[in-house]
Every structure is written in structure tokens, then in C-alpha cells.
Scaffold this motif. Structure first.
Motif, PDB file in Angstrom:
ATOM      1  N   GLU A 143       0.828  -1.206   0.000  1.00 54.61           N
ATOM      2  CA  GLU A 143       0.000   0.000   0.000  1.00 54.61           C
ATOM      3  C   GLU A 143       0.861   1.253   0.000  1.00 54.61           C
ATOM      4  O   GLU A 143       0.535   2.253  -0.660  1.00 54.61           O
ATOM      5  CB  GLU A 143      -0.923   0.005   1.220  1.00 54.61           C
ATOM      6  CG  GLU A 143      -2.100  -0.937   1.122  1.00 54.61           C
ATOM      7  CD  GLU A 143      -1.766  -2.340   1.610  1.00 54.61           C
ATOM      8  OE1 GLU A 143      -0.559  -2.614   1.818  1.00 54.61           O
ATOM      9  OE2 GLU A 143      -2.697  -3.150   1.766  1.00 54.61           O
ATOM     10  N   PHE A 144       1.980   1.213   0.729  1.00 53.90           N
ATOM     11  CA  PHE A 144       2.871   2.369   0.804  1.00 53.90           C
ATOM     12  C   PHE A 144       3.474   2.674  -0.570  1.00 53.90           C
ATOM     13  O   PHE A 144       3.533   3.840  -0.983  1.00 53.90           O
ATOM     14  CB  PHE A 144       3.974   2.096   1.828  1.00 53.90           C
ATOM     15  CG  PHE A 144       4.826   3.278   2.143  1.00 53.90           C
ATOM     16  CD1 PHE A 144       4.383   4.255   3.015  1.00 53.90           C
ATOM     17  CD2 PHE A 144       6.078   3.429   1.554  1.00 53.90           C
ATOM     18  CE1 PHE A 144       5.177   5.357   3.312  1.00 53.90           C
ATOM     19  CE2 PHE A 144       6.869   4.519   1.839  1.00 53.90           C
ATOM     20  CZ  PHE A 144       6.422   5.493   2.717  1.00 53.90           C
ATOM     21  N   LEU A 166       9.720  20.731  -1.939  1.00 56.95           N
ATOM     22  CA  LEU A 166      10.565  19.613  -1.514  1.00 56.95           C
ATOM     23  C   LEU A 166      10.376  18.360  -2.361  1.00 56.95           C
ATOM     24  O   LEU A 166      11.153  17.416  -2.249  1.00 56.95           O
ATOM     25  CB  LEU A 166      10.278  19.266  -0.042  1.00 56.95           C
ATOM     26  CG  LEU A 166      10.634  20.337   0.984  1.00 56.95           C
ATOM     27  CD1 LEU A 166      10.251  19.861   2.385  1.00 56.95           C
ATOM     28  CD2 LEU A 166      12.122  20.646   0.923  1.00 56.95           C
ATOM     29  N   TYR A 167       9.357  18.307  -3.146  1.00 60.73           N
ATOM     30  CA  TYR A 167       9.038  17.172  -4.003  1.00 60.73           C
ATOM     31  C   TYR A 167       8.542  15.956  -3.202  1.00 60.73           C
ATOM     32  O   TYR A 167       7.583  15.304  -3.592  1.00 60.73           O
ATOM     33  CB  TYR A 167      10.245  16.747  -4.866  1.00 60.73           C
ATOM     34  CG  TYR A 167      10.635  17.778  -5.898  1.00 60.73           C
ATOM     35  CD1 TYR A 167      10.039  17.787  -7.160  1.00 60.73           C
ATOM     36  CD2 TYR A 167      11.605  18.725  -5.611  1.00 60.73           C
ATOM     37  CE1 TYR A 167      10.396  18.752  -8.106  1.00 60.73           C
ATOM     38  CE2 TYR A 167      11.966  19.683  -6.545  1.00 60.73           C
ATOM     39  CZ  TYR A 167      11.360  19.687  -7.794  1.00 60.73           C
ATOM     40  OH  TYR A 167      11.701  20.634  -8.719  1.00 60.73           O
ATOM     41  N   VAL A 168       9.221  15.612  -2.142  1.00 62.31           N
ATOM     42  CA  VAL A 168       8.863  14.421  -1.352  1.00 62.31           C
ATOM     43  C   VAL A 168       8.108  14.857  -0.093  1.00 62.31           C
ATOM     44  O   VAL A 168       8.683  15.559   0.756  1.00 62.31           O
ATOM     45  CB  VAL A 168      10.104  13.609  -0.962  1.00 62.31           C
ATOM     46  CG1 VAL A 168       9.702  12.395  -0.121  1.00 62.31           C
ATOM     47  CG2 VAL A 168      10.868  13.182  -2.199  1.00 62.31           C
ATOM     48  N   ALA A 199       3.659   5.911  -5.572  1.00 61.19           N
ATOM     49  CA  ALA A 199       3.587   5.959  -7.035  1.00 61.19           C
ATOM     50  C   ALA A 199       2.480   6.898  -7.501  1.00 61.19           C
ATOM     51  O   ALA A 199       2.667   7.677  -8.448  1.00 61.19           O
ATOM     52  CB  ALA A 199       3.361   4.551  -7.584  1.00 61.19           C
ATOM     53  N   LEU A 200       1.331   6.850  -6.841  1.00 62.28           N
ATOM     54  CA  LEU A 200       0.228   7.733  -7.220  1.00 62.28           C
ATOM     55  C   LEU A 200       0.580   9.195  -6.942  1.00 62.28           C
ATOM     56  O   LEU A 200       0.251  10.085  -7.741  1.00 62.28           O
ATOM     57  CB  LEU A 200      -1.038   7.343  -6.468  1.00 62.28           C
ATOM     58  CG  LEU A 200      -1.678   6.004  -6.873  1.00 62.28           C
ATOM     59  CD1 LEU A 200      -2.849   5.681  -5.965  1.00 62.28           C
ATOM     60  CD2 LEU A 200      -2.127   6.051  -8.334  1.00 62.28           C
ATOM     61  N   TYR A 201       1.223   9.436  -5.803  1.00 63.42           N
ATOM     62  CA  TYR A 201       1.611  10.816  -5.489  1.00 63.42           C
ATOM     63  C   TYR A 201       2.610  11.337  -6.533  1.00 63.42           C
ATOM     64  O   TYR A 201       2.499  12.489  -6.990  1.00 63.42           O
ATOM     65  CB  TYR A 201       2.232  10.871  -4.091  1.00 63.42           C
ATOM     66  CG  TYR A 201       2.566  12.270  -3.642  1.00 63.42           C
ATOM     67  CD1 TYR A 201       1.638  13.015  -2.929  1.00 63.42           C
ATOM     68  CD2 TYR A 201       3.804  12.832  -3.940  1.00 63.42           C
ATOM     69  CE1 TYR A 201       1.938  14.309  -2.521  1.00 63.42           C
ATOM     70  CE2 TYR A 201       4.107  14.132  -3.548  1.00 63.42           C
ATOM     71  CZ  TYR A 201       3.174  14.866  -2.834  1.00 63.42           C
ATOM     72  OH  TYR A 201       3.474  16.149  -2.442  1.00 63.42           O
ATOM     73  N   ALA A 202       3.580  10.501  -6.900  1.00 62.69           N
ATOM     74  CA  ALA A 202       4.561  10.912  -7.911  1.00 62.69           C
ATOM     75  C   ALA A 202       3.895  11.163  -9.252  1.00 62.69           C
ATOM     76  O   ALA A 202       4.241  12.114  -9.968  1.00 62.69           O
ATOM     77  CB  ALA A 202       5.644   9.841  -8.044  1.00 62.69           C
ATOM     78  N   PHE A 203       2.917  10.343  -9.598  1.00 64.29           N
ATOM     79  CA  PHE A 203       2.210  10.543 -10.875  1.00 64.29           C
ATOM     80  C   PHE A 203       1.475  11.880 -10.889  1.00 64.29           C
ATOM     81  O   PHE A 203       1.548  12.630 -11.874  1.00 64.29           O
ATOM     82  CB  PHE A 203       1.231   9.392 -11.090  1.00 64.29           C
ATOM     83  CG  PHE A 203       0.319   9.585 -12.273  1.00 64.29           C
ATOM     84  CD1 PHE A 203       0.768   9.350 -13.561  1.00 64.29           C
ATOM     85  CD2 PHE A 203      -0.983  10.044 -12.100  1.00 64.29           C
ATOM     86  CE1 PHE A 203      -0.062   9.542 -14.657  1.00 64.29           C
ATOM     87  CE2 PHE A 203      -1.817  10.236 -13.179  1.00 64.29           C
ATOM     88  CZ  PHE A 203      -1.361   9.987 -14.463  1.00 64.29           C
ATOM     89  N   LEU A 205       3.870  11.117   4.169  1.00 60.33           N
ATOM     90  CA  LEU A 205       4.214   9.697   4.117  1.00 60.33           C
ATOM     91  C   LEU A 205       4.226   9.083   5.516  1.00 60.33           C
ATOM     92  O   LEU A 205       3.792   7.944   5.713  1.00 60.33           O
ATOM     93  CB  LEU A 205       5.572   9.514   3.447  1.00 60.33           C
ATOM     94  CG  LEU A 205       5.658   9.900   1.962  1.00 60.33           C
ATOM     95  CD1 LEU A 205       7.068   9.685   1.433  1.00 60.33           C
ATOM     96  CD2 LEU A 205       4.655   9.105   1.136  1.00 60.33           C
ATOM     97  N   LEU A 206       4.715   9.838   6.507  1.00 58.44           N
ATOM     98  CA  LEU A 206       4.673   9.346   7.882  1.00 58.44           C
ATOM     99  C   LEU A 206       3.236   9.191   8.356  1.00 58.44           C
ATOM    100  O   LEU A 206       2.888   8.210   9.032  1.00 58.44           O
ATOM    101  CB  LEU A 206       5.429  10.304   8.801  1.00 58.44           C
ATOM    102  CG  LEU A 206       6.955  10.268   8.734  1.00 58.44           C
ATOM    103  CD1 LEU A 206       7.552  11.342   9.619  1.00 58.44           C
ATOM    104  CD2 LEU A 206       7.479   8.895   9.149  1.00 58.44           C
ATOM    105  N   GLN A 207       2.389  10.139   8.003  1.00 62.91           N
ATOM    106  CA  GLN A 207       0.981  10.052   8.375  1.00 62.91           C
ATOM    107  C   GLN A 207       0.328   8.838   7.723  1.00 62.91           C
ATOM    108  O   GLN A 207      -0.463   8.133   8.365  1.00 62.91           O
ATOM    109  CB  GLN A 207       0.264  11.337   7.950  1.00 62.91           C
ATOM    110  CG  GLN A 207      -1.090  11.544   8.598  1.00 62.91           C
ATOM    111  CD  GLN A 207      -1.671  12.907   8.258  1.00 62.91           C
ATOM    112  OE1 GLN A 207      -1.388  13.479   7.195  1.00 62.91           O
ATOM    113  NE2 GLN A 207      -2.489  13.431   9.156  1.00 62.91           N
TER     114      GLN A 207
END
Length: 422
Positions: free
Chosen positions: A35-36, A273-275, A41-45, A280-282
Motif C-alpha cells: 500500500e505504501f 521539496l518534491y517528497v 507511485a500515485l503521489y509521484a504521478f 508519508l509518515l501520516q
């Protein structure tokens, strides 16, 4: 296989729990990584689509939508913490209840061994058959709720091959017509066989027979409770609400948590920051919490931390047969122990030197000359002072004094454990 780490946390020390973070089997990483990776991948897309595909006008529209989504994900419009926390608590209580409901034969086998008498073949046959019936009932119920046990015993013939029932038992079980689970039938055979043993005098009185039936009913109740845990689940609507709340929250985060163009001066978008580290921690915490609930809601599957039902079946059968057969009237010789008579006095003196009435090895007793921590006798046992109020006209009594204080107001010396007249 159940993952145990009790030894690693036996003593509290610096970084004790941190060492557990590098385990893989049974870890949250193994449970969550798919899931992570999909979320990343979806966020990057979406990020690439926003930065390199949209026109300036389309980017403006996307940015307004992102700010709108970010506003709602940063407030409590979606109560993820409340809904998810209550659900995980409910699932954990259910998980622990299923574990404590597992039918263990220990109490029953002790009662059978102590109250069904006879060292001849008939006595052995009665005791072994009684425990085999009880064990068969647990196998039948576990076969109905556990995928591991079902794969081990896909049919009754496989249970016969394992030695938990006979071909005659299968015929008798299948000859009785019932539309419901028949796990209770071997327990009925147990009760009838116990009554037969009472008639033969193998069970010597009605009190012993009553004790047998009481333990049998406790065993049956646990089998029944496991069946009902499997039958009655947490309401589906609640599971759906929690799942929709968590996944919809992070679906909006895919847009709302994007880093927007910092040159446009949007609030809280001063840097690109891009990332999205904190998003992601949440995701790791919230979706990991949901996966924990998914793991423990039914512990009779084949996950890393699910119950070892097959191992428990083997253990229960082995120890019950040892208790009622191999160990029946098979006692070690009754001899005087090490501290009998005069040796007891010497042992008491030696024990007083280390502050304990029982012998200890050097490793357990500590360094030579060290005294062990005295036994806890109650929080008020060693009080240095106390006040005992004695009503007028009653005889005075005081516990042994630890010392005398200066004379009191009435001219009497006052003990540290003082007695005061009203």
C-alpha cells in the motif's frame, strides 16, 4: 508462526524497542509496504502530471483544488483518528477474547487422571477415550474456523489418519442428522462414557462425576465461544466506515498535499521539496493502524502473527495423553527433602544470611555477602510511627515500640507507635 520477542524486552534498557524495528517477519513493513508503494507511485504521478503536463491555466485550477483539499485534510472534517482508534481497540479486545477462549485440556485432564481409576487396560481405555473425545471436539471446531487446520484436515478421513478419531466414530457422527455444526457430539460421548465409568465404579462417587462434568462444560463453553466469535463478526458497516474514512482521507491527500509553485505565494507553500515526508509518515501511521486491525480481527488465518492452531492441537493431544496414561499412578519416590529435620535449621540459618528462606544459586543470589530484597509485607508494615486511638474506659494496647519519645502532655512516655487516650 507467531512472532515472539519477549526475551528482547525482558529488561528495560537504552534503545530497547528500537532493536525491534529491524525485524521483517511479523513487522508493519511487511504488512504495509505494498500500500505504501502504491501511494508513493500515485503521489509521484500526480506531481509529474501537475508540473509537466498541465498548462499555466490548468495549473492555476489544480492549485485552487489542491488548496481546497488541503484545507479539509488538515482539519477534523474526516475524523480518522477517532474512528480508527475506536475500531482498533474493538478489534484488539476481540482478538484477546478469542485467544482466552481457546480450549485447553489441562484442567480436564487433571480431573480425569485423578478421578477415573484403574491401572488395567479398561481403566487406560476409559481415560484415553475420554480425553480423545474432548480433543476431537476442539479439532472439529478449529477445523471450522481456522484455515490452517482446515488445510491439514480437509476431511474426516484425515482426522482418522491422524488418530484423533476412529472409523466407528465417523460412522456414528455421520449417522446423526443435524443441519448444524457437530463439534458438540464428541462431548456428549464424553458425558455418557463418564456416566458409564461411574456405574462401573471407576469414578468412585458422585462428587467426582460432578467435577468431571463441570470441567467438561467449561471446555465445551470455550469451544462454543470460538464458534460464535467466528460466526458473529464486527458489524460490516463499521469496517466499511473505517476503511472508507482512511482511504478517502489519503485520496484527498494525493492532491491536497502536493507542493505548489512557491513563486505564487500560496500560504504554507514557501518551499518545494518534491517528497512529502510528513504525509508519508501520516500514511504509515494511519494505514498501518488499519492494517493492524485487519491482522488481528481474525487470528485464525495464516498471517505471521496468527495463532499456531496446528501446534496447539498437537501439544494438547500429547500432554493430555501423557497425563491420563503414562503418568497415571506413575510417581517419583516419596523421600525426605533436603531441608527435612535438622537440615531445615541449617538451611534456615544459611538462608537468613542471604535474606531468603529458599536456596538460590550464586547467579540468582547476587555477589557474596549481598542480601536479597526483603519480601513485601504490606505498605504499612514498616511504618515508623502510627496513631492508635483507644476510647476511654478501654484497656490500652500498643504494638511493640521502635523507641520512646519524650514525655507527652499527660505525663506519660509516648511510643513511636503511640497510644493516645481520648
Amino acid at each position: 508462526m507467531t512472532v515472539s520477542y519477549s526475551l528482547e524486552v525482558a529488561n528495560a534498557r537504552f534503545g530497547g524497542f528500537s532493536k525491534l524495528l529491524f525485524r521483517w517477519r511479523g513487522s508493519i513493513y511487511r504488512l504495509l509496504y505494498k500500500e505504501f508503494l502504491v501511494f508513493c507511485a500515485l503521489y509521484a504521478f500526480v506531481s509529474v502530471f501537475y508540473r509537466y503536463t498541465l498548462t499555466s491555466r490548468q495549473q492555476d485550477l489544480f492549485e485552487r483544488i489542491a488548496l481546497y483539499c488541503d484545507h479539509f485534510t488538515n482539519t477534523n472534517f474526516i475524523p480518522v483518528s477517532f474512528v480508527l482508534g475506536f475500531y482498533v481497540t474493538l478489534a484488539f479486545n476481540r482478538w484477546w477474547g478469542q485467544y482466552t477462549s481457546f480450549p485447553l485440556p489441562d484442567n480436564l485432564m487433571m480431573v480425569v487422571s485423578g478421578n477415573v481409576h484403574g491401572g488395567d487396560e479398561r481403566g487406560r481405555l476409559l481415560r484415553r477415550t475420554l480425553m480423545r473425545y474432548a480433543h476431537l471436539s476442539s479439532v472439529l471446531i478449529l477445523r471450522s474456523i481456522s484455515t490452517r487446520v482446515r488445510k491439514r484436515f480437509p476431511s474426516l478421513e484425515h482426522i482418522v489418519d491422524a488418530g484423533f478419531m476412529t472409523a466407528k466414530d465417523v460412522e456414528k457422527l455421520e449417522s446423526l442428522n443435524s443441519d448444524f455444526n457437530k463439534y458438540w457430539m464428541p462431548l456428549t460421548w464424553f458425558s455418557n462414557l463418564a456416566a458409564e465409568a461411574r456405574e462401573e465404579g471407576r469414578v468412585r462417587n458422585d462428587v467426582a462425576l460432578k467435577l468431571l462434568m463441570e470441567e467438561l462444560n467449561k471446555y465445551r463453553a470455550k469451544c462454543s465461544l470460538l464458534f460464535h466469535y467466528d460466526w458473529i463478526s464486527i458489524p460490516l458497516v463499521y469496517t466499511q466506515v473505517v476503511t472508507v474514512a482512511v482511504y478517502s482521507f489519503f485520496a484527498f491527500c494525493l492532491i491536497g498535499r502536493q507542493f505548489l509553485n512557491p513563486t505564487k505565494g500560496y500560504k504554507d507553500h514557501k518551499i518545494d521539496l518534491y517528497v512529502p515526508v510528513f504525509t508519508l509518515l501520516q500514511f504509515f501511521f494511519y494505514v498501518g493502524w488499519l492494517k493492524v486491525a485487519e491482522l488481528i480481527i481474525n487470528p485464525f488465518g495464516e498471517d505471521d502473527d496468527d495463532f499456531e492452531t496446528n501446534q496447539l492441537i498437537d501439544r494438547n493431544f500429547q500432554v493430555s495423553m501423557l497425563a491420563v496414561d503414562d503418568m497415571y499412578q506413575n510417581l517419583p519416590p516419596t523421600v525426605r527433602d533436603k531441608h527435612w529435620g535438622a537440615a531445615a535449621a541449617a538451611a534456615a540459618a544459611a538462608a537468613a544470611a542471604v535474606g531468603s528462606p529458599a536456596p538460590y544459586s550464586q547467579a540468582a543470589a547476587g555477589p557474596p555477602g549481598a542480601r536479597r530484597t526483603p519480601a513485601f509485607m504490606g505498605s504499612t508494615y514498616d511504618m515508623s510511627s502510627a496513631l492508635v486511638v483507644v476510647p476511654p474506659g478501654r484497656s490500652t494496647w500498643a504494638p511493640p515500640c521502635l523507641g520512646w519519645a519524650p514525655t507527652g502532655e499527660d505525663g506519660r512516655p509516648v511510643c513511636c507507635l503511640a497510644v493516645v487516650r481520648l
